[in-house]
Design a protein around this motif. Structure first.
Motif, PDB file in Angstrom:
ATOM      1  N   LEU A  66      17.718   4.607  23.582  1.00 18.77           N
ATOM      2  CA  LEU A  66      18.512   4.284  24.773  1.00 18.77           C
ATOM      3  C   LEU A  66      17.628   3.649  25.849  1.00 18.77           C
ATOM      4  N   TRP A  67      16.415   4.168  25.958  1.00 19.02           N
ATOM      5  CA  TRP A  67      15.498   3.658  26.985  1.00 19.02           C
ATOM      6  C   TRP A  67      15.074   2.232  26.660  1.00 19.02           C
ATOM      7  N   ALA A  68      14.790   1.990  25.371  1.00 15.28           N
ATOM      8  CA  ALA A  68      14.386   0.646  24.957  1.00 15.28           C
ATOM      9  C   ALA A  68      15.474  -0.370  25.309  1.00 15.28           C
ATOM     10  N   ARG A  69      16.730   0.030  25.127  1.00 16.47           N
ATOM     11  CA  ARG A  69      17.815  -0.905  25.436  1.00 16.47           C
ATOM     12  C   ARG A  69      17.806  -1.310  26.914  1.00 16.47           C
ATOM     13  N   ARG A  70      17.338  -0.405  27.767  1.00 14.59           N
ATOM     14  CA  ARG A  70      17.287  -0.725  29.205  1.00 14.59           C
ATOM     15  C   ARG A  70      16.264  -1.815  29.511  1.00 14.59           C
ATOM     16  N   PHE A  71      15.326  -2.027  28.580  1.00 17.01           N
ATOM     17  CA  PHE A  71      14.353  -3.108  28.762  1.00 17.01           C
ATOM     18  C   PHE A  71      14.727  -4.340  27.954  1.00 17.01           C
ATOM     19  N   VAL A  72      15.230  -4.098  26.743  1.00 17.70           N
ATOM     20  CA  VAL A  72      15.385  -5.199  25.788  1.00 17.70           C
ATOM     21  C   VAL A  72      16.678  -5.976  25.997  1.00 17.70           C
ATOM     22  N   VAL A  73      17.773  -5.277  26.256  1.00 21.08           N
ATOM     23  CA  VAL A  73      19.066  -5.951  26.374  1.00 21.08           C
ATOM     24  C   VAL A  73      19.260  -6.398  27.827  1.00 21.08           C
ATOM     25  N   ASP A  74      19.388  -7.696  28.039  1.00 28.61           N
ATOM     26  CA  ASP A  74      19.388  -8.185  29.425  1.00 28.61           C
ATOM     27  C   ASP A  74      20.557  -7.630  30.248  1.00 28.61           C
ATOM     28  N   ARG A  75      21.707  -7.424  29.606  1.00 28.60           N
ATOM     29  CA  ARG A  75      22.861  -6.899  30.344  1.00 28.60           C
ATOM     30  C   ARG A  75      22.579  -5.484  30.850  1.00 28.60           C
ATOM     31  N   ILE A  76      21.947  -4.689  30.005  1.00 32.07           N
ATOM     32  CA  ILE A  76      21.699  -3.291  30.377  1.00 32.07           C
ATOM     33  C   ILE A  76      20.504  -3.206  31.339  1.00 32.07           C
ATOM     34  N   ARG A  77      19.565  -4.125  31.185  1.00 34.22           N
ATOM     35  CA  ARG A  77      18.469  -4.188  32.156  1.00 34.22           C
ATOM     36  C   ARG A  77      19.039  -4.461  33.550  1.00 34.22           C
ATOM     37  N   TYR A  78      20.011  -5.356  33.608  1.00 36.08           N
ATOM     38  CA  TYR A  78      20.599  -5.728  34.896  1.00 36.08           C
ATOM     39  C   TYR A  78      21.258  -4.533  35.593  1.00 36.08           C
ATOM     40  N   ILE A  79      21.930  -3.665  34.816  1.00 38.92           N
ATOM     41  CA  ILE A  79      22.690  -2.581  35.450  1.00 38.92           C
ATOM     42  C   ILE A  79      21.861  -1.306  35.644  1.00 38.92           C
ATOM     43  N   SER A  80      20.607  -1.283  35.164  1.00 41.20           N
ATOM     44  CA  SER A  80      19.806  -0.062  35.267  1.00 41.20           C
ATOM     45  C   SER A  80      19.144   0.033  36.635  1.00 41.20           C
ATOM     46  N   SER A  81      19.271   1.195  37.267  1.00 36.83           N
ATOM     47  CA  SER A  81      18.514   1.396  38.500  1.00 36.83           C
ATOM     48  C   SER A  81      17.387   2.381  38.214  1.00 36.83           C
ATOM     49  N   LEU A  82      16.531   2.553  39.195  1.00 38.74           N
ATOM     50  CA  LEU A  82      15.356   3.403  39.020  1.00 38.74           C
ATOM     51  C   LEU A  82      15.759   4.788  38.517  1.00 38.74           C
ATOM     52  N   SER A  83      16.856   5.318  39.053  1.00 35.04           N
ATOM     53  CA  SER A  83      17.256   6.678  38.660  1.00 35.04           C
ATOM     54  C   SER A  83      17.621   6.746  37.182  1.00 35.04           C
ATOM     55  N   ASP A  84      18.132   5.644  36.629  1.00 36.41           N
ATOM     56  CA  ASP A  84      18.460   5.647  35.194  1.00 36.41           C
ATOM     57  C   ASP A  84      17.193   5.788  34.360  1.00 36.41           C
ATOM     58  N   HIS A  85      16.134   5.098  34.772  1.00 38.28           N
ATOM     59  CA  HIS A  85      14.862   5.214  34.062  1.00 38.28           C
ATOM     60  C   HIS A  85      14.257   6.601  34.239  1.00 38.28           C
ATOM     61  N   LEU A  86      14.322   7.112  35.472  1.00 39.65           N
ATOM     62  CA  LEU A  86      13.725   8.422  35.740  1.00 39.65           C
ATOM     63  C   LEU A  86      14.429   9.520  34.949  1.00 39.65           C
ATOM     64  N   MET A  87      15.751   9.401  34.815  1.00 39.77           N
ATOM     65  CA  MET A  87      16.495  10.415  34.067  1.00 39.77           C
ATOM     66  C   MET A  87      16.052  10.414  32.603  1.00 39.77           C
ATOM     67  N   LEU A  88      15.875   9.221  32.047  1.00 45.46           N
ATOM     68  CA  LEU A  88      15.403   9.132  30.660  1.00 45.46           C
ATOM     69  C   LEU A  88      13.967   9.648  30.540  1.00 45.46           C
ATOM     70  N   ALA A  89      13.147   9.351  31.548  1.00 47.30           N
ATOM     71  CA  ALA A  89      11.768   9.836  31.535  1.00 47.30           C
ATOM     72  C   ALA A  89      11.763  11.365  31.560  1.00 47.30           C
ATOM     73  N   LEU A  90      12.584  11.937  32.400  1.00 38.00           N
ATOM     74  CA  LEU A  90      12.658  13.394  32.528  1.00 38.00           C
ATOM     75  C   LEU A  90      13.042  14.029  31.194  1.00 38.00           C
ATOM     76  N   LEU A  91      14.109  13.519  30.597  1.00 39.33           N
ATOM     77  CA  LEU A  91      14.590  14.097  29.336  1.00 39.33           C
ATOM     78  C   LEU A  91      13.583  13.889  28.210  1.00 39.33           C
ATOM     79  N   THR A  92      12.973  12.697  28.178  1.00 33.36           N
ATOM     80  CA  THR A  92      12.003  12.417  27.118  1.00 33.36           C
ATOM     81  C   THR A  92      10.787  13.342  27.251  1.00 33.36           C
TER      82      THR A  92
END
Lengths: 499, 246
Positions: free
Chosen positions: B123-149
């Motif tokens: 899921l995290w990789a998609r936030r970097f790789v897929v341009d549509r999902i990169r566009y809609i991701s905010s910092l909190s989306d990354h932090l939440m994935l970081a926390l869970l990972t």
């Protein structure tokens, strides 16, 4: 014969691939702003009020307390991206703000800033934004690039419906004095004259008399088109485009022939000579309530036993899903029939019972496909089984036409694409958006035209019919390729074979 | 008792209170906010029972997401199913004797830990790789994935890299439940793991993790298709009726 406008018509995609993101691709596109009197006629402030930032936030708070959907949808999105490639406007424009989640975020960012702890403490972290002029400008542009078709919601793991969010945003904008000319002017006409087109009573009567003569000339049979007939059994409420626009009027002739042949005593009302309820588009419950009350009044005044709706997508949503809420209870109508009923339910039932005869060979010059109108498909039902809204129109078409082909299943039934003109966007000032938004439907149509020889596409929505008649030529299809379902019935029905 | 034990114990009590009170508040808010109109996404079930099945399909196998995007679906199922098994596996730290079925879950819980982390990384990789999902991701989306990972990875590390004193940990956990505090082992990985779990519980009611109660309250999915048969009316909307009754 394709027309050439000043922008590029999106080319048909070969692999249905997603468009490349082009930031700001549609940032120049917005509908005309309402003149002060268009707003004040509906009880909204004429122009952007002083202090609009605070008023907008206040109105958002009001709606959050009145509408569970809005609150749950604003809280629940996880930004998974499932919806990002599902909107016809995104597919046609590549503008990232036309991805459903990005569109929602225009409002969600303000919600977070003013109504959530995280947004109040750390706005940058969670993408929270102050209510500023830039935000409002984006709202006005991009909440008017949503046709409220609900396709994105079908694919959302939480059923988040961008339509609910765009309706809320439009309601907020109206409350601070920023309305659209198209919708608010039309609603004013409904209140003053009774229909969207501003067709007055005597013009309506003349039109209906003219249709009576036309049908008599053509068939030799007197088929009545009654207006304000007291004591009729059925009140027909139909979109006003049915009274004269092509191909809509051919559908109205079809309804009249069906009623005639089944011996149903019907009338239209000059007080409620409009099925459409544009108040849904602007998200105003109060306006929707007021517009819906006309129908109740007309049904009571004329003493009818049944209310039947003509072919119109969002009108059927308001009728099927909302009318009982907005203008019920309908306990004065005949309990033997659904309240209200769709004309296709009536025709389908008559066909099933053998009460009308159709000769499908009358349409042997045509190969039909069917465009599921978004509001009918995803916001209503017909008949008494789940998914009847998909079955009944197809069965009526198949009874009227021998050759029928469905389009790509990813573009039909609940996955149908909007025509590109729904949700209060059917205005010439949004022509670029309408043409680009029609791309996915045009691609699916092109496929069945090329591979199955389809000659006509039937629709059951006044907006779809007007939109396709206008945009199909840009994609190389003739405008008369779009037909009403009841136009097919009208061609096939054998008048005078039953008494 | 060390300061560390006390700090972690208090942090966990605080986290539990925030989680329970916060989520209960949001559920109360969802519950009491009226639905003015019938807006089920059609075709919709025509009975309450049918709606129960519809929601069950959404919650158990993410039916709509499956229709939407197979990659997101695979990663989401890996993560969520993994998380469920991992949480069940952890029940052994809070029960004595350990329940029979929790014993059965233990070996699966290990694989589930890997599945969970794999799903998160996907899921995290998609936030970097897929341009549509990169566009809609905010910092909190990354932090939440970081926390869970980090929670998942630190948990797996205690199994495979830096094992901790599991007996002492269980004593601490049971002590928490019984309000009889026992010393917490001071292994850094364990402290990180537990600190992050407490943090997750605290942010839960203030974040997008509200999709957990939200999925049950979504009117487009939980309403019955019966608008013509039953009149649906919100209390605030009923007032409009009395003002303009024909």
């Amino acid at each position: 014969m394709a027309k050439t406008p000043e922008f590029e018509i999106p080319p048909f995609r070969t692999e249905l691939e997603n468009p490349a993101l082009v930031e700001g691709a549609m940032a120049h596109c917005q509908p005309f702003i309402a003149a002060p009197e268009h707003n004040t006629d509906l009880g909204f402030p004429g122009e952007l009020v002083d202090n609009w930032e605070m008023k907008a936030v206040e109105k958002l708070g009001d709606l959050l307390n009145k509408n569970r959907a809005l609150r749950v949808y604003l809280d629940s999105c996880v930004k998974c991206g499932a919806c990002t490639d599902k909107c016809h406007y995104f597919i046609g424009t590549g503008d990232p703000k036309n991805m459903p989640v990005a569109r929602q975020d225009l409002l969600r960012s303000v919600y977070r800033r003013y109504f959530t702890l995280a947004g109040k403490i750390a706005p940058g972290l969670v993408g929270a934004k102050d209510m500023t002029k830039d935000v409002l400008d984006d709202w006005y542009k991009y909440f008017h690039q949503c046709s409220q078709c609900r396709r994105c919601a079908v694919f959302c793991p939480y059923g988040i419906d961008t339509a609910e969010i765009s309706m809320a945003a439009r309601d907020i904008m109206d409350h601070i004095g920023l309305g659209t000319k198209y919708n608010n002017e039309i609603l004013g006409k409904v209140h003053k004259i009774g229909n969207n087109l501003g067709l007055p009573e005597n013009a309506l009567i003349n039109t209906m008399e003219g249709l009576e003569e036309d049908v008599e000339d053509e068939t030799g049979i007197t088929v009545r088109f009654p207006v304000d007939k007291k004591g009729a059994d059925v009140l027909l409420v139909t979109p006003s485009a049915d009274f004269f626009a092509e191909p809509h009027v051919d559908g109205l002739i079809g309804y009249a022939k069906v009623f005639h042949q089944a011996g149903i005593n019907w009338t239209v009302s000059s007080h409620a000579s409009e099925a459409a309820n544009f108040a849904m588009f602007i998200g105003s419950y109060e306006q929707m309530h007021k517009v819906a009350q006309r129908i109740r009044q007309a049904a009571l005044d004329l003493g009818v036993k049944r209310v039947i709706f003509g072919e119109c997508g969002h009108a059927w949503r308001v009728a099927y899903s909302f009318l009982n809420t907005l203008a019920g209870p309908w306990d004065f109508l005949d309990p033997k029939y659904p309240k209200p009923q769709h004309i296709l339910e009536v025709t389908y039932d008559l066909i099933q019972r053998g009460a009308i005869n159709l000769d499908a060979s009358a349409n042997d010059d045509k190969v039909l496909t069917f465009h599921d109108s978004c509001n009918v498909a995803r916001a209503t039902r017909m008949g008494d089984v789940e998914g009847g809204q998909f079955i009944i129109p197809r069965e009526v078409i198949k009874a009227s036409v021998n050759k029928f082909v469905d389009m790509n299943p990813d573009t039909t039934h609940e996955k149908t694409f909007c025509c590109g003109g729904g949700g209060g966007l059917l205005t010439d000032d949004l022509m670029e958006l309408r043409i680009k938004g029609a791309l996915p439907r045009m691609e699916a149509l092109k496929d069945v035209v090329d591979n199955h020889g389809v000659t006509h596409m039937a629709a059951i929505c006044a907006i779809c019919k007007s939109q396709f008649a206008k945009v199909m030529p840009y994609y190389g299809f003739p405008m008369d390729m779009i037909v009403s379902v009841h136009q097919l019935v009208s061609d096939a029905i054998l008048l005078g074979t039953k008494e | 008792m060390s300061g560390l034990t006390l700090a972690y114990a208090l942090a966990f009590y605080f986290a539990v209170v925030v989680l329970v009170v916060g989520v209960a508040f949001k559920i109360g808010q969802f519950w009491t906010t009226p639905t003015p109109l019938k807006i089920p996404l059609m075709p919709a079930p025509m009975t309450r029972k049918g709606v129960g099945f519809r929601l069950a399909r959404e919650v158990i196998y993410f039916e709509s997401l499956f229709k939407s995007n197979k990659w997101i679906w695979i990663f989401a199922v890996l993560f969520h199913a993994g998380l469920v098994l991992v949480v069940l596996r952890h029940l052994r730290y809070f029960t004595e004797p350990v329940w029979f079925w929790v014993v059965l879950v233990q070996p699966f819980g290990i694989y589930a830990g890997f599945a969970m982390v794999a799903g998160l990384l996907g899921l995290w990789a998609r936030r970097f790789v897929v341009d549509r999902i990169r566009y809609i991701s905010s910092l909190s989306d990354h932090l939440m994935l970081a926390l869970l990972t980090l929670i998942g990875v630190s948990g797996l590390m205690m199994k495979y890299v830096a094992r901790t004193d599991i007996i002492a940990l269980k004593a601490f956990c049971l002590g928490l439940v019984r309000f009889d505090l026992q010393p917490l082992p001071s292994d850094p990985v364990l402290l990180l793991h537990m600190g992050l779990v407490a943090l997750l519980m605290i942010v839960f009611p203030f974040s997008k993790l509200l999709h957990v109660p939200g999925v049950f309250f979504s009117p487009s999915r939980n309403q019955v298709d019966d608008a013509r048969e039953k009149r649906h009316l919100a209390p605030w909307a009923a007032k409009l009726d009395t003002q303009s009754k024909i």
